[in-house]
Scaffold this motif. Structure first.
Motif, PDB file in Angstrom:
ATOM      1  N   GLN A  97     -47.732  91.202   4.844  1.00 36.93           N
ATOM      2  CA  GLN A  97     -46.924  90.745   3.724  1.00 36.93           C
ATOM      3  C   GLN A  97     -45.492  90.382   4.084  1.00 36.93           C
ATOM      4  O   GLN A  97     -44.683  90.095   3.201  1.00 36.93           O
ATOM      5  CB  GLN A  97     -46.899  91.833   2.627  1.00 36.93           C
ATOM      6  CG  GLN A  97     -48.249  92.202   2.089  1.00 36.93           C
ATOM      7  CD  GLN A  97     -48.939  91.043   1.406  1.00 36.93           C
ATOM      8  OE1 GLN A  97     -48.313  90.308   0.653  1.00 36.93           O
ATOM      9  NE2 GLN A  97     -50.225  90.887   1.642  1.00 36.93           N
ATOM     10  N   LEU A  98     -45.159  90.379   5.354  1.00 34.41           N
ATOM     11  CA  LEU A  98     -43.776  90.141   5.742  1.00 34.41           C
ATOM     12  C   LEU A  98     -43.308  88.745   5.336  1.00 34.41           C
ATOM     13  O   LEU A  98     -42.166  88.554   4.918  1.00 34.41           O
ATOM     14  CB  LEU A  98     -43.620  90.332   7.256  1.00 34.41           C
ATOM     15  CG  LEU A  98     -42.196  90.457   7.790  1.00 34.41           C
ATOM     16  CD1 LEU A  98     -41.499  91.657   7.170  1.00 34.41           C
ATOM     17  CD2 LEU A  98     -42.204  90.570   9.302  1.00 34.41           C
ATOM     18  N   THR A  99     -44.180  87.756   5.450  1.00 35.58           N
ATOM     19  CA  THR A  99     -43.795  86.380   5.127  1.00 35.58           C
ATOM     20  C   THR A  99     -43.679  86.135   3.627  1.00 35.58           C
ATOM     21  O   THR A  99     -43.113  85.123   3.212  1.00 35.58           O
ATOM     22  CB  THR A  99     -44.823  85.393   5.706  1.00 35.58           C
ATOM     23  OG1 THR A  99     -46.134  85.734   5.212  1.00 35.58           O
ATOM     24  CG2 THR A  99     -44.831  85.462   7.229  1.00 35.58           C
ATOM     25  N   SER A 100     -44.199  87.054   2.812  1.00 33.35           N
ATOM     26  CA  SER A 100     -44.092  86.885   1.361  1.00 33.35           C
ATOM     27  C   SER A 100     -42.771  87.419   0.812  1.00 33.35           C
ATOM     28  O   SER A 100     -42.464  87.203  -0.363  1.00 33.35           O
ATOM     29  CB  SER A 100     -45.259  87.589   0.659  1.00 33.35           C
ATOM     30  OG  SER A 100     -45.177  89.000   0.842  1.00 33.35           O
ATOM     31  N   LEU A 101     -41.989  88.098   1.638  1.00 29.45           N
ATOM     32  CA  LEU A 101     -40.704  88.638   1.209  1.00 29.45           C
ATOM     33  C   LEU A 101     -39.633  87.554   1.269  1.00 29.45           C
ATOM     34  O   LEU A 101     -39.667  86.673   2.127  1.00 29.45           O
ATOM     35  CB  LEU A 101     -40.283  89.815   2.094  1.00 29.45           C
ATOM     36  CG  LEU A 101     -41.206  91.030   2.154  1.00 29.45           C
ATOM     37  CD1 LEU A 101     -40.603  92.109   3.041  1.00 29.45           C
ATOM     38  CD2 LEU A 101     -41.492  91.588   0.769  1.00 29.45           C
ATOM     39  N   CYS A 142     -44.419  88.991  16.921  1.00 29.59           N
ATOM     40  CA  CYS A 142     -44.786  88.159  18.070  1.00 29.59           C
ATOM     41  C   CYS A 142     -45.683  87.003  17.635  1.00 29.59           C
ATOM     42  O   CYS A 142     -45.533  85.865  18.106  1.00 29.59           O
ATOM     43  CB  CYS A 142     -45.492  89.007  19.130  1.00 29.59           C
ATOM     44  SG  CYS A 142     -44.407  90.109  20.055  1.00 29.59           S
ATOM     45  N   THR A 143     -46.603  87.290  16.728  1.00 35.55           N
ATOM     46  CA  THR A 143     -47.497  86.245  16.227  1.00 35.55           C
ATOM     47  C   THR A 143     -46.750  85.247  15.356  1.00 35.55           C
ATOM     48  O   THR A 143     -46.960  84.031  15.462  1.00 35.55           O
ATOM     49  CB  THR A 143     -48.645  86.880  15.424  1.00 35.55           C
ATOM     50  OG1 THR A 143     -49.337  87.823  16.241  1.00 35.55           O
ATOM     51  CG2 THR A 143     -49.625  85.814  14.954  1.00 35.55           C
ATOM     52  N   LEU A 144     -45.841  85.748  14.500  1.00 33.52           N
ATOM     53  CA  LEU A 144     -45.131  84.871  13.567  1.00 33.52           C
ATOM     54  C   LEU A 144     -44.087  84.009  14.277  1.00 33.52           C
ATOM     55  O   LEU A 144     -43.888  82.854  13.911  1.00 33.52           O
ATOM     56  CB  LEU A 144     -44.456  85.709  12.483  1.00 33.52           C
ATOM     57  CG  LEU A 144     -45.396  86.462  11.538  1.00 33.52           C
ATOM     58  CD1 LEU A 144     -44.611  87.363  10.607  1.00 33.52           C
ATOM     59  CD2 LEU A 144     -46.243  85.483  10.739  1.00 33.52           C
ATOM     60  N   VAL A 145     -43.411  84.555  15.273  1.00 32.64           N
ATOM     61  CA  VAL A 145     -42.390  83.796  15.979  1.00 32.64           C
ATOM     62  C   VAL A 145     -42.998  82.627  16.735  1.00 32.64           C
ATOM     63  O   VAL A 145     -42.390  81.564  16.882  1.00 32.64           O
ATOM     64  CB  VAL A 145     -41.603  84.726  16.932  1.00 32.64           C
ATOM     65  CG1 VAL A 145     -40.749  83.922  17.901  1.00 32.64           C
ATOM     66  CG2 VAL A 145     -40.714  85.664  16.136  1.00 32.64           C
ATOM     67  N   GLN A 146     -44.231  82.790  17.205  1.00 33.46           N
ATOM     68  CA  GLN A 146     -44.898  81.704  17.915  1.00 33.46           C
ATOM     69  C   GLN A 146     -45.204  80.528  16.995  1.00 33.46           C
ATOM     70  O   GLN A 146     -45.419  79.411  17.464  1.00 33.46           O
ATOM     71  CB  GLN A 146     -46.194  82.211  18.545  1.00 33.46           C
ATOM     72  CG  GLN A 146     -45.958  83.199  19.678  1.00 33.46           C
ATOM     73  CD  GLN A 146     -47.254  83.793  20.199  1.00 33.46           C
ATOM     74  OE1 GLN A 146     -48.333  83.489  19.692  1.00 33.46           O
ATOM     75  NE2 GLN A 146     -47.164  84.644  21.206  1.00 33.46           N
ATOM     76  N   GLY A 155     -35.032  82.320   7.781  1.00 33.77           N
ATOM     77  CA  GLY A 155     -33.875  82.499   8.641  1.00 33.77           C
ATOM     78  C   GLY A 155     -34.046  81.851  10.005  1.00 33.77           C
ATOM     79  O   GLY A 155     -35.102  81.326  10.356  1.00 33.77           O
ATOM     80  N   ASN A 156     -32.971  81.940  10.790  1.00 36.88           N
ATOM     81  CA  ASN A 156     -32.957  81.354  12.124  1.00 36.88           C
ATOM     82  C   ASN A 156     -33.858  82.141  13.055  1.00 36.88           C
ATOM     83  O   ASN A 156     -33.943  83.367  12.978  1.00 36.88           O
ATOM     84  CB  ASN A 156     -31.522  81.330  12.653  1.00 36.88           C
ATOM     85  CG  ASN A 156     -31.406  80.535  13.936  1.00 36.88           C
ATOM     86  OD1 ASN A 156     -31.772  81.028  14.997  1.00 36.88           O
ATOM     87  ND2 ASN A 156     -30.888  79.324  13.830  1.00 36.88           N
ATOM     88  N   ILE A 157     -34.527  81.426  13.970  1.00 36.17           N
ATOM     89  CA  ILE A 157     -35.441  82.089  14.892  1.00 36.17           C
ATOM     90  C   ILE A 157     -34.706  83.055  15.808  1.00 36.17           C
ATOM     91  O   ILE A 157     -35.242  84.094  16.212  1.00 36.17           O
ATOM     92  CB  ILE A 157     -36.214  81.024  15.721  1.00 36.17           C
ATOM     93  CG1 ILE A 157     -37.293  81.685  16.575  1.00 36.17           C
ATOM     94  CG2 ILE A 157     -35.247  80.232  16.584  1.00 36.17           C
ATOM     95  CD1 ILE A 157     -38.368  82.360  15.787  1.00 36.17           C
ATOM     96  N   ASN A 158     -33.437  82.746  16.134  1.00 37.37           N
ATOM     97  CA  ASN A 158     -32.661  83.638  17.000  1.00 37.37           C
ATOM     98  C   ASN A 158     -32.408  84.985  16.333  1.00 37.37           C
ATOM     99  O   ASN A 158     -32.330  86.016  17.010  1.00 37.37           O
ATOM    100  CB  ASN A 158     -31.327  82.977  17.371  1.00 37.37           C
ATOM    101  CG  ASN A 158     -31.521  81.744  18.233  1.00 37.37           C
ATOM    102  OD1 ASN A 158     -32.445  81.692  19.048  1.00 37.37           O
ATOM    103  ND2 ASN A 158     -30.666  80.754  18.059  1.00 37.37           N
ATOM    104  N   MET A 159     -32.275  84.971  15.014  1.00 38.96           N
ATOM    105  CA  MET A 159     -32.080  86.215  14.282  1.00 38.96           C
ATOM    106  C   MET A 159     -33.309  87.109  14.413  1.00 38.96           C
ATOM    107  O   MET A 159     -33.198  88.329  14.605  1.00 38.96           O
ATOM    108  CB  MET A 159     -31.799  85.910  12.813  1.00 38.96           C
ATOM    109  CG  MET A 159     -31.640  87.137  11.927  1.00 38.96           C
ATOM    110  SD  MET A 159     -31.396  86.688  10.203  1.00 38.96           S
ATOM    111  CE  MET A 159     -32.974  85.907   9.833  1.00 38.96           C
TER     112      MET A 159
END
Length: 319
Positions: A97-101, A142-146, A155-159
């Motif tokens: 559920q992280l992407t739903s926040l 790790c899966t989501l950043v890819q 937000g920014n990927i660097n964050m």
């Protein structure tokens, strides 16, 4: 003409200074909500109203992220009765559920997680539980950043890379914990009669705790291998039908309840038990912690409350 030009330059300078001031003010406001700041964005409400069902007008009014922002989870982790509940909720959010926040909810998530880690580092309790939470979150990230560029993270990927580095740092801190023996030299667990020691072991709901306890002393090792102890543990977490499907016999021809337990937990979810939970009032659809008063119009509000597991809490906001 000369005076007019000087006046025009003066106006341009004032306009430039005003723009600089606005940019600086916006930057300070952005930095205030930045992930590196320690100020947390919480309403700290004792209860919230949850709409029943979903319509075009209601959808999105009270989402999982909104509920996570408004309910005071930051203080809940300081309560030993609610700590495991919040940690389990953080783990479920990390899994799926992280992407739903929303962006603010994700910042609150990381802030609460940092407070959880700091609490464990201070009191040296629930270390394994938090290790598993951090590993679950790191694997998901790790899966989501890819999948960068597909709008899966706010937000920014660097964050997010910086947050992943923080998780690795927390994991290292947990691995470096050295458990200190208490200075108290009174009665210990091994000083109690064997029947009381066994009775205490029967209160543990996690088989891994039994294994760890058995490694403390030889006498506890013998008690931790008790067949009746593992049988009760299997019967507590799993149904008879599930147990019959995973029967394992020992060399002596008896049921090996210990091996069966660890096989069962790989196949079925264990029974969850919490000291304090979130509750939903069926009469007025208000969500609050157990024991929290809310403005209910029912004649007997206590009978209208339903305890929610962490998974039930997440399912409440699925439309």
């Amino acid at each position: 003409i000369h005076s007019f030009c000087k006046k025009d330059d003066h106006n341009k300078e004032n306009l430039f200074n005003s723009l600089n001031y606005d940019v600086a003010a916006k930057k300070r406001k952005k930095d205030l909500l930045n992930n590196k700041t320690k100020i947390q964005y919480f309403h700290q409400e004792k209860w919230i109203y949850v709409h029943k069902g979903s319509t075009k007008e209601r959808h999105g009014y009270c989402t999982l992220g909104e509920a996570f922002n408004r309910l005071d989870f930051s203080s809940a982790i300081l309560d030993s009765r609610r700590f495991n509940y919040v940690v389990r909720l953080l783990e479920l959010i990390a899994k799926s559920q992280l992407t739903s926040l929303s962006g603010i909810a994700q910042k609150n998530y990381m802030n609460i997680l940092e407070k959880v880690v700091q609490k464990v580092l201070e009191d040296q309790q629930n270390i394994r539980l938090i290790r598993e939470l951090l590993q679950t979150l790191y694997t998901s990230l790790c899966t989501l950043v890819q999948r960068v560029g597909k709008s899966v993270l706010v937000g920014n990927i660097n964050m997010w890379v910086h947050r992943m580095e923080s998780i690795l740092h927390w994991q290292q801190q947990l691995n470096n914990i050295q458990i200190t023996r208490p200075a108290f030299k009174g009665t210990t667990l091994t000083d109690l009669p064997l029947c009381l020691q066994l009775n205490i072991m029967q209160r543990l709901s996690d088989g891994r705790d039994l294994v760890s306890l058995g490694q403390v002393a030889p006498d506890l090792q013998v008690l931790s291998e008790d067949r009746l102890l593992w049988k009760k543990l299997c019967q507590y977490h799993f149904t008879d039908r599930q147990i019959r499907k995973r029967l394992i016999l020992s060399d002596k021809g008896q049921l090996d309840w210990k091996k069966m337990y660890f096989k069962l937990i790989r196949c079925y979810p264990r029974k969850e038990q919490y000291g304090d939970t979130l509750q939903l009032c069926r009469h007025c659809h208000i969500l609050s912690w157990k024991g929290t008063d809310h403005p209910c119009t029912a004649n007997n509000p206590e009978t209208c409350s339903t305890s929610l597991s962490p998974q039930d809490f997440i399912n409440l906001f699925r439309f």
